[in-house]
Design a protein around this motif. Structure first.
Motif, short mmCIF file in Angstrom:
data_model
loop_
_atom_site.label_atom_id
_atom_site.label_comp_id
_atom_site.label_asym_id
_atom_site.label_seq_id
_atom_site.Cartn_x
_atom_site.Cartn_y
_atom_site.Cartn_z
N PRO A 8 32.71 23.99 -40.04
CA PRO A 8 33.76 24.52 -40.88
C PRO A 8 33.25 24.43 -42.24
CG PRO A 8 34.31 22.14 -40.26
CD PRO A 8 33.41 22.68 -39.31
N SER A 9 34.27 24.74 -43.35
CA SER A 9 33.87 24.76 -44.67
C SER A 9 33.20 23.32 -45.04
CB SER A 9 34.83 25.40 -45.56
OG SER A 9 35.79 24.64 -45.61
N PRO A 10 32.36 23.20 -46.04
CA PRO A 10 32.17 21.85 -46.59
C PRO A 10 33.34 21.08 -46.94
CG PRO A 10 30.49 23.42 -47.60
CD PRO A 10 31.47 24.22 -46.71
N LYS A 20 38.59 10.61 -40.05
CA LYS A 20 38.40 10.25 -38.65
C LYS A 20 37.14 9.51 -38.49
CE LYS A 20 40.96 13.99 -36.73
NZ LYS A 20 40.96 15.20 -35.66
N SER A 21 36.25 9.34 -39.42
CA SER A 21 34.70 8.79 -39.29
C SER A 21 34.36 7.94 -40.61
CB SER A 21 33.80 9.77 -38.81
OG SER A 21 32.72 9.18 -38.34
N VAL A 22 33.47 8.72 -41.41
CA VAL A 22 32.96 8.10 -42.33
C VAL A 22 33.37 8.72 -43.95
CG1 VAL A 22 31.07 7.41 -41.15
CG2 VAL A 22 30.91 9.74 -42.22
N GLU A 23 33.48 8.01 -44.85
CA GLU A 23 33.97 8.45 -46.04
C GLU A 23 33.04 9.46 -46.84
OE1 GLU A 23 35.55 6.86 -50.42
OE2 GLU A 23 34.58 5.43 -48.88
N VAL A 24 33.46 10.76 -47.10
CA VAL A 24 32.66 11.55 -47.96
C VAL A 24 32.98 11.37 -49.45
CG1 VAL A 24 32.03 13.88 -48.44
CG2 VAL A 24 32.38 13.31 -45.98
N GLU A 25 32.32 10.85 -50.28
CA GLU A 25 32.64 10.59 -51.53
C GLU A 25 32.58 11.80 -52.41
OE1 GLU A 25 29.78 7.43 -52.60
OE2 GLU A 25 31.26 5.90 -52.00
N SER A 26 31.85 12.82 -52.00
CA SER A 26 31.91 13.88 -52.92
C SER A 26 31.10 15.23 -52.43
CB SER A 26 31.04 13.59 -54.34
OG SER A 26 29.85 13.20 -54.15
N ILE A 27 31.27 16.14 -52.90
CA ILE A 27 30.51 17.53 -52.34
C ILE A 27 29.69 18.06 -53.79
CG2 ILE A 27 30.59 19.69 -51.23
CD1 ILE A 27 33.30 18.64 -50.08
N GLU A 28 28.72 18.50 -53.28
CA GLU A 28 27.83 19.30 -54.66
C GLU A 28 27.15 20.54 -53.88
OE1 GLU A 28 24.96 16.41 -56.82
OE2 GLU A 28 25.77 14.93 -55.61
N LYS A 29 27.40 21.32 -55.06
CA LYS A 29 26.78 22.78 -54.51
C LYS A 29 25.38 22.91 -55.53
CE LYS A 29 26.94 27.27 -53.28
NZ LYS A 29 25.64 27.50 -53.47
N ASP A 33 22.81 25.74 -51.00
CA ASP A 33 23.25 24.64 -50.16
C ASP A 33 24.19 23.67 -50.75
OD1 ASP A 33 22.89 23.44 -47.70
OD2 ASP A 33 20.79 22.77 -47.85
N PHE A 34 24.92 22.92 -49.69
CA PHE A 34 25.82 22.02 -50.09
C PHE A 34 25.46 20.59 -49.78
CE2 PHE A 34 28.40 25.83 -49.89
CZ PHE A 34 29.09 25.51 -50.91
N VAL A 35 25.71 19.71 -50.54
CA VAL A 35 25.25 18.19 -50.31
C VAL A 35 26.69 17.48 -50.22
CG1 VAL A 35 24.21 16.10 -51.21
CG2 VAL A 35 23.24 18.23 -51.41
N LEU A 36 26.64 16.84 -48.96
CA LEU A 36 27.76 15.92 -48.88
C LEU A 36 27.38 14.37 -49.04
CD1 LEU A 36 28.81 18.56 -47.50
CD2 LEU A 36 29.97 16.80 -45.66
N ASN A 37 27.84 13.59 -50.13
CA ASN A 37 27.57 12.31 -50.46
C ASN A 37 28.32 11.51 -49.54
OD1 ASN A 37 25.28 12.91 -52.27
ND2 ASN A 37 27.04 13.40 -53.78
N ILE A 38 27.77 10.78 -48.70
CA ILE A 38 28.55 9.83 -47.61
C ILE A 38 28.53 8.48 -48.03
CG2 ILE A 38 28.91 9.41 -45.18
CD1 ILE A 38 28.18 12.46 -44.62
N ARG A 117 14.32 21.68 -49.15
CA ARG A 117 15.23 20.93 -48.31
C ARG A 117 15.05 19.43 -49.08
NH1 ARG A 117 16.04 22.93 -42.40
NH2 ARG A 117 16.57 24.82 -42.59
N LEU A 118 13.76 18.99 -49.12
CA LEU A 118 13.73 17.67 -49.76
C LEU A 118 14.28 17.65 -51.06
CD1 LEU A 118 9.84 16.81 -48.68
CD2 LEU A 118 12.05 16.09 -47.51
N GLY A 119 14.20 18.28 -51.76
CA GLY A 119 14.70 18.40 -53.27
C GLY A 119 16.29 18.36 -53.10
N VAL A 120 16.75 19.01 -52.42
CA VAL A 120 18.44 18.92 -52.20
C VAL A 120 18.53 17.56 -51.98
CG1 VAL A 120 20.41 19.37 -50.88
CG2 VAL A 120 18.57 21.46 -51.77
N CYS A 121 18.03 16.66 -51.12
CA CYS A 121 18.37 15.49 -50.59
C CYS A 121 17.62 14.30 -51.42
CB CYS A 121 17.70 15.21 -49.16
SG CYS A 121 18.59 16.23 -47.92
#
Length: 262
Positions: A8-10, A20-29, A33-38, A117-121
């Motif tokens: 689904p969408s970010p 339902k599982s783990v906390e996603v603290e923020s979403i970055e564009k 790409d999108f980064v989910l900070n978990i 991809r490394l830079g995004v992470c």
């Protein structure tokens, strides 16, 4: 999306995971790409500390079919034992040590997709060999390290040892920092000199560079208490130490080392 094409969408994914599982603290564009900070709990690093594990978690939560990566290695008929000997001083300090030898390589810049991809992470591109190891760490959650085989002591058969440091030993790490070691710190060494602070940071002596032609690829599982203690004693925290401190699955070493070799 390589493992779960029907995500689904970010925003929707973040909401579902947090519920339902783990906390996603923020979403970055970030660029395309999108980064989910978990905020991953310490006890989940063993199974969900990389993109593969997190994809399995998402597949279970959303009832999706996961596309597992395929690994088909082309191996030489020669035995690794004819070139490398591994010595573990204390099996409680190192639960598992997996290695592969890769010869006739060409070190150079990584392709743009890998750099991106490394830079995004949040990781900086070094070269294609180091970047491949870091990329697989992000995939599997299992840290890896590469040594220049020809810089190890010995002639026909080289030796890598996992042992406690001596109180008079020092090591210069990849960032040119000099550290005084002690018996409370676990080392990777050859027969003569320290090569890396186990589970934390590599040393300069067996560093990969543009002249490297043969490498030893390390994928190990170290005692989390030892890694945490060494990190505090040296005031040195890295991506690798942050993972090893949280007790990784020893079974992950083979999967990760094979993925880099592939």
């Amino acid at each position: 999306k390589e493992y779960l094409p029907k995500l689904p969408s970010p925003e929707k994914l973040a909401e579902t995971l947090t519920t339902k599982s783990v906390e996603v603290e923020s979403i970055e564009k970030m660029e395309n790409d999108f980064v989910l900070n978990i905020n991953l709990p310490p006890n989940r690093y063993g199974d969900a500390g990389g993109h593969w594990g997190l994809s399995r978690e998402i597949a279970a939560v959303l009832n999706l079919k996961i596309k597992e990566p395929e690994i088909a290695l082309k191996e030489s008929s020669e035995s690794t034992a004819d070139y490398l000997n591994i010595r573990i001083q204390n099996s409680n300090d190192c639960l598992r040590y997996t290695s592969r030898l890769i010869f006739d390589i060409q070190v150079g810049p990584s392709p743009e997709w890998l750099k991106e991809r490394l830079g995004v992470c949040g990781l900086q591109s070094i070269n294609n060999v180091v970047d491949a190891a870091n990329y697989v760490m992000l995939q599997t959650g299992q840290p890896l390290h590469c040594f220049d085989y020809d810089k190890l002591s010995g002639k026909k058969i080289k030796t890598i040892a996992v042992r406690r440091a001596r109180n008079d030993e020092t090591i210069v790490t990849l960032d040119n920092q000099n550290y005084q070691l002690s018996n409370q710190i676990l080392l990777i060494s050859d027969l003569e000199k320290p090569l890396a602070i186990a589970g934390i940071k590599g040393g300069r002596l067996a560093e990969i560079n543009e002249r490297t032609k043969r490498i030893v690829l390390e994928s190990a599982n170290f005692d989390p208490v030892l890694v945490r203690r060494a990190s505090r004693l040296l005031n040195l925290t890295t991506d690798a130490s942050s993972r090893f401190e949280r007790q990784l699955d020893p079974n992950a070493t083979k999967e990760a080392v094979n993925q880099v070799a592939f």
